[in-house]
Structures are given as structure tokens and as C-alpha cells.
Design an enzyme around this catalytic site. Sequence first.
Site, PDB file in Angstrom:
ATOM      1  N   CYS A 118       0.841  -1.193   0.000  1.00 45.31           N
ATOM      2  CA  CYS A 118       0.000   0.000   0.000  1.00 45.31           C
ATOM      3  C   CYS A 118       0.879   1.247   0.000  1.00 45.31           C
ATOM      4  O   CYS A 118       1.801   1.365   0.817  1.00 45.31           O
ATOM      5  CB  CYS A 118      -0.918  -0.027   1.223  1.00 45.31           C
ATOM      6  SG  CYS A 118      -1.948   1.456   1.389  1.00 45.31           S
ATOM      7  N   CYS A 173      -7.194  -1.321   1.281  1.00 46.65           N
ATOM      8  CA  CYS A 173      -6.153  -1.803   2.173  1.00 46.65           C
ATOM      9  C   CYS A 173      -6.820  -2.083   3.518  1.00 46.65           C
ATOM     10  O   CYS A 173      -7.529  -1.228   4.050  1.00 46.65           O
ATOM     11  CB  CYS A 173      -5.062  -0.750   2.323  1.00 46.65           C
ATOM     12  SG  CYS A 173      -3.839  -1.166   3.590  1.00 46.65           S
ATOM     13  N   CYS A 189      -5.251   0.616   6.346  1.00 46.56           N
ATOM     14  CA  CYS A 189      -5.556   2.051   6.365  1.00 46.56           C
ATOM     15  C   CYS A 189      -6.868   2.406   5.659  1.00 46.56           C
ATOM     16  O   CYS A 189      -7.304   3.545   5.715  1.00 46.56           O
ATOM     17  CB  CYS A 189      -4.407   2.852   5.766  1.00 46.56           C
ATOM     18  SG  CYS A 189      -4.223   2.660   3.978  1.00 46.56           S
ATOM     19  N   CYS A 245      -8.010  -5.687 -10.177  1.00 42.06           N
ATOM     20  CA  CYS A 245      -7.648  -4.579 -11.056  1.00 42.06           C
ATOM     21  C   CYS A 245      -7.310  -3.384 -10.162  1.00 42.06           C
ATOM     22  O   CYS A 245      -8.201  -2.754  -9.590  1.00 42.06           O
ATOM     23  CB  CYS A 245      -8.825  -4.277 -11.984  1.00 42.06           C
ATOM     24  SG  CYS A 245      -8.439  -3.116 -13.288  1.00 42.06           S
TER      25      CYS A 245
END
Length: 165
Positions: free
Chosen positions: A82, A130, A133, A153
Site C-alpha cells: 500500500c 487496504c 488504512c 484490477c
Amino acid sequence: MKLHFAIALLILFVSCKGNAQKKEMTSSSIDKYKKEFPVQKTNSEWRKELTDAEYYVLREAATENPFTSELLKNKEKGTYVCAACATPLFKSYTKFDSGTGWPSFYEEIEGNVAYDVDYKIGYKRTEEHCATCGGHLGHVFEDGPAPTGLRHCINGVALNFVPAE
């Protein structure tokens, strides 16, 4: 006879539930429900840490233009993390060329990606975040390769690449 027809027509209109109403209700109920994630920051804190493009995608759930990500053609071994919090999200061996213009993976790192449903473009899609977060990553579709049949994607700007040692 006309009265019976008018009453039947009225009942039909009143009892009818359109898809647009259903989608609107589902979408608004999702918008009202805000998930808690382990990493919590204010918008101003995120703005200081992220580039404009990263903020736009990760925090405002935007989509980058296709074929613009530097990670699209990356074939190195390593891990995609991330861009906001460095949580490992995808291993390089799960990456494939989907031809869509965004980095695509057939499998996430289990437990590090969270899912939600959105109707932002008029139909149901599975949105990926994510799990640490809450940053918007992209969407997952069921038209990917074996062994999972999935295509994650992902916006390249939402990722950083960490090469294998």
C-alpha cells in the site's frame, strides 16, 4: 370496469420497486457505514503524506487513467505494498497482464485486503481497500486466470513495489 383497471394500475405502480431505488438505498447505506481501520488519520494528515494522485485514488476512491502506471510493465520479483501505509498486498508472482491498463493480480495476500460493494457507476462492483488504512485500491472481477479466476484490477498509484532481496 375503468375503475377496476385504474385501481389495479395504481396498485402496480405503488408496489413496484425499481432497481435504481434498490441501488440507491444500498449505496447510501454503505456510504453511511464507515469502517474502522487500524491506521486512522485525518484528511489533512493524509494530504501531507501522499502525493496529489495518491490522495485522489487512495482517499477519494478515484481511478487513475489506464496505461499510466509505472508498475504496469514491472516484471521484477517482490511485493506490492500500500502506498499509504506499506501493508503488503500482492506478491509479484500473482501479477499478470490483463490488457486493461491497470496492474492486475489473481490473488491478494490473505487478510491484507478488505472488500466492499459499490454502485458508483450504476452497477454492482466489488471494491478493494487496504485492510490496514482503508485506502481505495481498485476492484476485483471474476474474469481472471487460474488458479483463482479473479482479476484484482488495482490502481498503480495506490501501490509501491518492494523488490525481493
